[in-house]
Design an enzyme around this catalytic site. Structure first.
Site, PDB file in Angstrom:
ATOM      1  N   HIS A 124       0.985  -1.097  -0.050  1.00 45.85           N
ATOM      2  CA  HIS A 124      -0.062  -0.086   0.067  1.00 45.85           C
ATOM      3  C   HIS A 124       0.904   1.349  -0.047  1.00 45.85           C
ATOM      4  O   HIS A 124       1.942   1.107   0.427  1.00 45.85           O
ATOM      5  CB  HIS A 124      -1.019  -0.141   1.192  1.00 45.85           C
ATOM      6  CG  HIS A 124      -1.735   0.885   1.445  1.00 45.85           C
ATOM      7  ND1 HIS A 124      -1.424   2.154   1.773  1.00 45.85           N
ATOM      8  CD2 HIS A 124      -3.288   0.881   1.146  1.00 45.85           C
ATOM      9  CE1 HIS A 124      -2.732   3.059   1.956  1.00 45.85           C
ATOM     10  NE2 HIS A 124      -3.865   2.151   1.518  1.00 45.85           N
ATOM     11  N   ASP A 176       3.269  -4.498   7.897  1.00 45.31           N
ATOM     12  CA  ASP A 176       2.197  -3.724   7.700  1.00 45.31           C
ATOM     13  C   ASP A 176       0.967  -4.731   7.883  1.00 45.31           C
ATOM     14  O   ASP A 176       0.704  -5.683   7.174  1.00 45.31           O
ATOM     15  CB  ASP A 176       1.974  -3.232   6.444  1.00 45.31           C
ATOM     16  CG  ASP A 176       0.619  -2.540   6.132  1.00 45.31           C
ATOM     17  OD1 ASP A 176      -0.076  -2.748   6.836  1.00 45.31           O
ATOM     18  OD2 ASP A 176       0.836  -2.015   4.940  1.00 45.31           O
ATOM     19  N   GLN A 191      -4.339  -5.148   7.144  1.00 46.07           N
ATOM     20  CA  GLN A 191      -5.611  -6.074   6.544  1.00 46.07           C
ATOM     21  C   GLN A 191      -5.487  -7.226   7.218  1.00 46.07           C
ATOM     22  O   GLN A 191      -6.119  -8.386   6.662  1.00 46.07           O
ATOM     23  CB  GLN A 191      -5.427  -6.161   5.172  1.00 46.07           C
ATOM     24  CG  GLN A 191      -5.401  -4.997   4.454  1.00 46.07           C
ATOM     25  CD  GLN A 191      -6.993  -4.491   4.407  1.00 46.07           C
ATOM     26  OE1 GLN A 191      -7.931  -5.035   4.568  1.00 46.07           O
ATOM     27  NE2 GLN A 191      -6.957  -2.946   4.080  1.00 46.07           N
ATOM     28  N   LYS A 230     -10.160  -0.047  10.916  1.00 40.55           N
ATOM     29  CA  LYS A 230     -10.494  -1.124   9.982  1.00 40.55           C
ATOM     30  C   LYS A 230     -10.790  -2.529  10.783  1.00 40.55           C
ATOM     31  O   LYS A 230     -11.193  -3.369  10.268  1.00 40.55           O
ATOM     32  CB  LYS A 230      -9.171  -1.846   9.133  1.00 40.55           C
ATOM     33  CG  LYS A 230      -8.736  -0.679   8.143  1.00 40.55           C
ATOM     34  CD  LYS A 230      -7.601  -0.915   7.198  1.00 40.55           C
ATOM     35  CE  LYS A 230      -6.945   0.094   6.467  1.00 40.55           C
ATOM     36  NZ  LYS A 230      -7.862   0.441   5.591  1.00 40.55           N
ATOM     37  N   CYS A 289      -4.818   2.868  -3.310  1.00 40.81           N
ATOM     38  CA  CYS A 289      -3.479   3.213  -2.839  1.00 40.81           C
ATOM     39  C   CYS A 289      -2.501   2.205  -2.810  1.00 40.81           C
ATOM     40  O   CYS A 289      -1.587   1.940  -2.023  1.00 40.81           O
ATOM     41  CB  CYS A 289      -3.738   3.223  -1.350  1.00 40.81           C
ATOM     42  SG  CYS A 289      -4.811   4.926  -0.982  1.00 40.81           S
TER      43      CYS A 289
END
Ligand code: PLP
Length: 419
Positions: free
Chosen positions: A125, A203, A206, A229, A371
């Site tokens: 991202h 990261d 998600q 999220k 993104c």
């Protein structure tokens, strides 16, 4: 079919899911972008404002003590949620983006110099690309990208090993792609990074919302994710950091709360994690995140993952029988290495038109580069893609409504149904 998660009960907790969009019951399939919020989180925030709104860490009165306890207590919940050693490892930021910027600015300025290498992957991202580009530009470092293995939507492990042999100081990669849905082998990749002498950042934007993340097992140096999220409000994010590294790193921002003492000439820093939290923090955000984690815990992260796997398998199967629909990401029906994210295109239809027509059917999906322009434009070779993404409150009817909207796309755009 529901693998144990009772979506009928869960959906009642999310007021927005009983609203209409264009006169039709809302189908929300954009949780990879931001999740909806359960009433329990909304009420926790409201209870703070109604009952004990005060600044934290400095009050000697009851409501300030309560606010402090609720805010700092939420860090224990976060630490346990991702199996981190202590709340001292948990720094609150605004979001994943700020968490990664904190590392690039603070750790990066101190440790990355001219000619040093920073290694990321082709599926990042922008928030795990741009902070490293800026650091490389400032300090004359080299930013390199690990290729993806064609077809499977995963990281090319041979290319990773070859690039690690060049001795990068930082390896930063995503635990789950917001475009391909691919779930990476974070433990293995972290191990390889450490063997090559790199500091490793994962990261988890998600990942943390969707399956059990075990930082103790993955063993990264940094792990970043966003509250919004995972059922919490916007404006609260998390950076997990290894204590030795956090201790050595200079503060990211200066001001109140992050200091131990201030003199006219210089200052000393507060203990962890407060050294990295300057000024009045997002108190309601921390409280909301704590409540969101309690909610996720009570649903059960394993149940949530199983539910999303079932939804994804069903959606992949239905999409595979739709002629002219291309699905991106891990091969075929593989749901083991895929989160609840499905990017797709319909032959002859622009993804923005697809999203607009879905919207007219009350189905909220996203379209664009998500993104991740290098991935979408250069690797997938598409200007943009449409994306549906699932969470614990989605059900099979949501998938049916989404797949049903494809027929409307064909009708409105007068597309011939490909054979
Ligand atoms: N990383 C990934 C994989 C994401 O999907 C996102 C957001 O979609 C981010 C980072 C950035 O998250 P935020 O906008 O909350 O900082």
């Amino acid at each position: 079919m529901q693998q144990g998660l009772d979506t009928k009960v869960i959906r009642k907790d999310f007021p927005i899911l009983s609203t209409l969009s264009h006169g039709k019951p809302l189908v929300y399939l954009d949780s990879a972008s931001t999740s909806q919020k359960p009433i329990q989180v909304i009420e926790a925030i409201s209870a703070y404002y109604k009952g004990y709104n005060a600044n934290i860490h400095r009050g000697l009165y009851e409501i300030s003590v309560r606010a402090t306890e609720a805010y700092t207590g939420s860090k224990d919940l976060v630490a346990r949620f991702v199996n981190a050693a202590s709340y001292r490892n948990i720094i609150y930021t605004r979001n994943t983006t700020e968490s990664i910027n904190l590392v690039a600015r603070s750790w990066g300025e101190k440790n990355i110099g001219k000619g040093d290498r920073i290694l990321i992957t082709e599926m990042e991202h922008h928030s795990n690309i741009v902070p490293w580009q800026l650091l490389a530009q400032r300090n004359g470092a080299i930013l390199d990208f690990v290729r993806l293995s064609r077809g499977s939507g995963g990281i090319d492990m041979d290319d990773l090993k070859a690039k690690l042999a060049e001795g990068p100081k930082m390896l930063a990669f995503t635990h789950a792609s917001n475009v391909l849905g691919s779930i990476t082998d974070a433990k293995k990749i972290t191990e390889l990074g450490h063997k090559a002498g790199a500091v490793v950042l994962v990261d988890g934007a998600q990942a943390a919302p969707h399956f059990a993340v075990d930082i103790g097992e993955i063993n990264p140096d940094f792990y970043a994710f966003s509250g919004h999220k995972m059922l919490a409000p916007a404006g609260i994010g998390v950076l997990y950091g290894r204590e030795e590294l956090l201790e050595e790193m200079p503060p990211f921002l200066g001001g109140g709360d992050m200091i131990r003492s201030v003199d006219f000439k210089e200052s000393t820093w507060n203990e962890l994690p407060w050294k990295f939290e300057a000024g009045t923090p997002n108190i309601e955000g921390g409280i909301g995140l704590g409540r969101a984690i309690e909610y996720l815990n009570s649903a059960g992260m394993k149940m949530i993952r199983a539910h999303e796997v079932a939804l994804t398998a069903y959606a992949l199967e239905r999409l595979s029988s739709e002629a002219g629909v291309t699905v991106y990401g891990p091969d075929g029906q593989d749901t083991e290495h895929r989160g609840g994210v499905i990017s797709f295109n319909i032959k002859g239809a622009h993804p923005h038109d697809v999203a607009t027509i879905f919207d007219s059917e009350g189905v909220a999906i996203r379209a664009g580069h998500h993104c991740a322009m290098p991935l979408v434009n250069k690797v997938l070779n598409e200007p943009s893609v449409a994306r549906m993404s699932f969470y614990l409150y989605n059900n099979m009817e949501d998938v049916d409504r989404a797949v049903g909207a494809i027929a409307k796309v064909r009708k409105v755009l007068r597309l011939q149904k490909p054979r």
